[in-house]
Design an enzyme around this catalytic site. Sequence first.
Site, PDB file in Angstrom:
ATOM      1  N   LYS A  16      33.763  38.671  39.986  1.00  0.00           N
ATOM      2  CA  LYS A  16      33.737  39.460  41.233  1.00  0.00           C
ATOM      3  C   LYS A  16      34.013  40.936  40.958  1.00  0.00           C
ATOM      4  O   LYS A  16      33.346  41.805  41.488  1.00  0.00           O
ATOM      5  CB  LYS A  16      34.807  38.952  42.224  1.00  0.00           C
ATOM      6  CG  LYS A  16      34.726  37.494  42.572  1.00  0.00           C
ATOM      7  CD  LYS A  16      35.796  37.097  43.584  1.00  0.00           C
ATOM      8  CE  LYS A  16      37.225  37.197  43.099  1.00  0.00           C
ATOM      9  NZ  LYS A  16      37.587  36.264  42.007  1.00  0.00           N
ATOM     10  N   ARG A  91      42.082  35.267  50.479  1.00  0.00           N
ATOM     11  CA  ARG A  91      42.263  34.125  49.585  1.00  0.00           C
ATOM     12  C   ARG A  91      42.922  32.956  50.294  1.00  0.00           C
ATOM     13  O   ARG A  91      43.177  31.932  49.663  1.00  0.00           O
ATOM     14  CB  ARG A  91      43.132  34.529  48.400  1.00  0.00           C
ATOM     15  CG  ARG A  91      42.328  35.043  47.206  1.00  0.00           C
ATOM     16  CD  ARG A  91      43.319  35.651  46.219  1.00  0.00           C
ATOM     17  NE  ARG A  91      42.974  35.480  44.861  1.00  0.00           N
ATOM     18  CZ  ARG A  91      42.783  36.499  44.007  1.00  0.00           C
ATOM     19  NH1 ARG A  91      42.831  37.732  44.414  1.00  0.00           N
ATOM     20  NH2 ARG A  91      42.534  36.254  42.751  1.00  0.00           N
ATOM     21  N   ARG A 130      39.105  37.681  28.376  1.00  0.00           N
ATOM     22  CA  ARG A 130      38.822  38.929  29.104  1.00  0.00           C
ATOM     23  C   ARG A 130      39.744  40.056  28.629  1.00  0.00           C
ATOM     24  O   ARG A 130      40.912  39.840  28.354  1.00  0.00           O
ATOM     25  CB  ARG A 130      39.064  38.656  30.592  1.00  0.00           C
ATOM     26  CG  ARG A 130      38.841  39.824  31.486  1.00  0.00           C
ATOM     27  CD  ARG A 130      38.648  39.387  32.891  1.00  0.00           C
ATOM     28  NE  ARG A 130      39.883  38.974  33.541  1.00  0.00           N
ATOM     29  CZ  ARG A 130      39.943  38.643  34.827  1.00  0.00           C
ATOM     30  NH1 ARG A 130      38.858  38.648  35.569  1.00  0.00           N
ATOM     31  NH2 ARG A 130      41.081  38.278  35.356  1.00  0.00           N
ATOM     32  N   ARG A 163      45.355  41.105  30.107  1.00  0.00           N
ATOM     33  CA  ARG A 163      46.258  40.898  31.245  1.00  0.00           C
ATOM     34  C   ARG A 163      47.216  39.757  30.963  1.00  0.00           C
ATOM     35  O   ARG A 163      46.811  38.702  30.486  1.00  0.00           O
ATOM     36  CB  ARG A 163      45.434  40.570  32.495  1.00  0.00           C
ATOM     37  CG  ARG A 163      45.035  41.793  33.278  1.00  0.00           C
ATOM     38  CD  ARG A 163      44.100  41.445  34.391  1.00  0.00           C
ATOM     39  NE  ARG A 163      44.574  40.413  35.279  1.00  0.00           N
ATOM     40  CZ  ARG A 163      43.920  40.018  36.372  1.00  0.00           C
ATOM     41  NH1 ARG A 163      42.782  40.604  36.695  1.00  0.00           N
ATOM     42  NH2 ARG A 163      44.393  39.073  37.140  1.00  0.00           N
ATOM     43  N   ARG A 174      46.578  29.723  38.349  1.00  0.00           N
ATOM     44  CA  ARG A 174      45.723  30.540  39.224  1.00  0.00           C
ATOM     45  C   ARG A 174      44.531  29.723  39.706  1.00  0.00           C
ATOM     46  O   ARG A 174      44.120  29.824  40.862  1.00  0.00           O
ATOM     47  CB  ARG A 174      45.248  31.799  38.483  1.00  0.00           C
ATOM     48  CG  ARG A 174      46.381  32.795  38.276  1.00  0.00           C
ATOM     49  CD  ARG A 174      46.042  33.834  37.228  1.00  0.00           C
ATOM     50  NE  ARG A 174      44.962  34.705  37.619  1.00  0.00           N
ATOM     51  CZ  ARG A 174      44.198  35.376  36.751  1.00  0.00           C
ATOM     52  NH1 ARG A 174      44.392  35.262  35.447  1.00  0.00           N
ATOM     53  NH2 ARG A 174      43.253  36.151  37.188  1.00  0.00           N
TER      54      ARG A 174
HETATM   55  P1  AMP Z   1      43.212  39.165  40.640  1.00  0.00           P
HETATM   56  O1  AMP Z   1      43.219  40.411  39.826  1.00  0.00           O
HETATM   57  O2  AMP Z   1      42.304  39.239  41.824  1.00  0.00           O
HETATM   58  O3  AMP Z   1      42.981  37.934  39.796  1.00  0.00           O
HETATM   59  O4  AMP Z   1      44.686  39.013  41.249  1.00  0.00           O
HETATM   60  C1  AMP Z   1      45.831  38.934  40.389  1.00  0.00           C
HETATM   61  C2  AMP Z   1      46.997  38.319  41.150  1.00  0.00           C
HETATM   62  O5  AMP Z   1      47.321  39.131  42.289  1.00  0.00           O
HETATM   63  C3  AMP Z   1      46.723  36.937  41.738  1.00  0.00           C
HETATM   64  O6  AMP Z   1      46.936  35.887  40.783  1.00  0.00           O
HETATM   65  C4  AMP Z   1      47.756  36.894  42.871  1.00  0.00           C
HETATM   66  O7  AMP Z   1      49.069  36.681  42.376  1.00  0.00           O
HETATM   67  C5  AMP Z   1      47.697  38.334  43.402  1.00  0.00           C
HETATM   68  N1  AMP Z   1      46.676  38.475  44.474  1.00  0.00           N
HETATM   69  C6  AMP Z   1      45.542  39.223  44.440  1.00  0.00           C
HETATM   70  N2  AMP Z   1      44.873  39.133  45.600  1.00  0.00           N
HETATM   71  C7  AMP Z   1      45.588  38.296  46.387  1.00  0.00           C
HETATM   72  C8  AMP Z   1      45.423  37.780  47.706  1.00  0.00           C
HETATM   73  N3  AMP Z   1      44.358  38.109  48.455  1.00  0.00           N
HETATM   74  N4  AMP Z   1      46.372  36.943  48.186  1.00  0.00           N
HETATM   75  C9  AMP Z   1      47.452  36.619  47.458  1.00  0.00           C
HETATM   76  N5  AMP Z   1      47.676  37.047  46.204  1.00  0.00           N
HETATM   77  C10 AMP Z   1      46.753  37.891  45.664  1.00  0.00           C
END
Ligand code: AMP
Length: 220
Positions: A16, A91, A130, A163, A174
Site C-alpha cells: 500500500k 483498520r 523490507r 523497521r 501484525r
Molecule cells: P504500518 O506502517 O501501516 O504497518 O503501521 C505500523 C503500526 O502502526 C501498526 O502495526 C499499528 O501498531 C500502528 N497503526 C498504523 N495505522 C493504524 C491504525 N489505522 N489503527 C491502529 N494502529 C495503527
Amino acid sequence: MTAFHAIFLGAPGAGKGTQAKKLAGVSGCLHVSTGDMLREHRSQGTELGCQAQGYMDEGKLVPDGLMVEMVVERIARPDAADAWILDGFPRTGEQALALDRAVDDSAGGITHAVFFDVPHGSLIDRLTGRRTCSQCGAIWHIKFKPTSRDEICDDCEGALVHRSDDNEAVVEQRLSAYRTQTEPVLDYYRDRGLFCEVNADQAPDAVFEDLGKVMLKEVG
Ligand code: AMP
C-alpha cells in the site's frame, strides 16, 4: 482523474505504501500514512508517540480513539482540501464509521476503497526483507527490490533501516491483528459499492498500472 478520496486497504506488506507514494508523486495528491505519522510522533517524543509505542512494538493496533483523533485532525487541514489517499486507515470498523462521519458527502465522501490483494503466504517474506530509506522514505526489499549498493538508498543515498516491527515475531502479531480486526472492514466497503481490488502479487510497476485502471473506472 477528478479529486478523489481513496483509502488503501490490505495486509501489512501488501505494498500500500509503495503504491500510495507513487500515486501521490504522479498525481500531486496528499498521501497520509498513519504508520508514518505514528513513527514521526515517536521520533519526536510526543505524548501520542509515547502512547502508541507499546502497541506498535508488539504489533498490535493503536486504540481507535487516538487514531481517529490523529486522522480527523490531519484531513481537516487546508492541504487535504483536494485529493488524498489514506494509507493504513481505517483498520477497524470503529475507524471506518468515524471516517464516514468526518468525510461526509458535502466533502465528496470516500470515492475509492482499494484493496491490495496478496496471498498470505507471501507476506512474511515481503515484510521481513523490507528496508526503508531513513532519509526519503523510499521502500526497498533485499530480494524483490534491491538497491544497487547494500543498505544505501538508490534515490537519495540515505541509509536504509529495517523497521523493528518487521521482525518475524512481531510480523505474526501484525498479520493476526489484520485478520481479526481489519479484514471485516473490507465488507463494509464492498456493501457500499466503493470497493475495488488490485492484484498486488505482481511487480510494483504492474500493480501501479492496475491501480490506475481501477481508479479511473467507476466503482460499484
Ligand atoms: P504500518 O506502517 O501501516 O504497518 O503501521 C505500523 C503500526 O502502526 C501498526 O502495526 C499499528 O501498531 C500502528 N497503526 C498504523 N495505522 C493504524 C491504525 N489505522 N489503527 C491502529 N494502529 C495503527
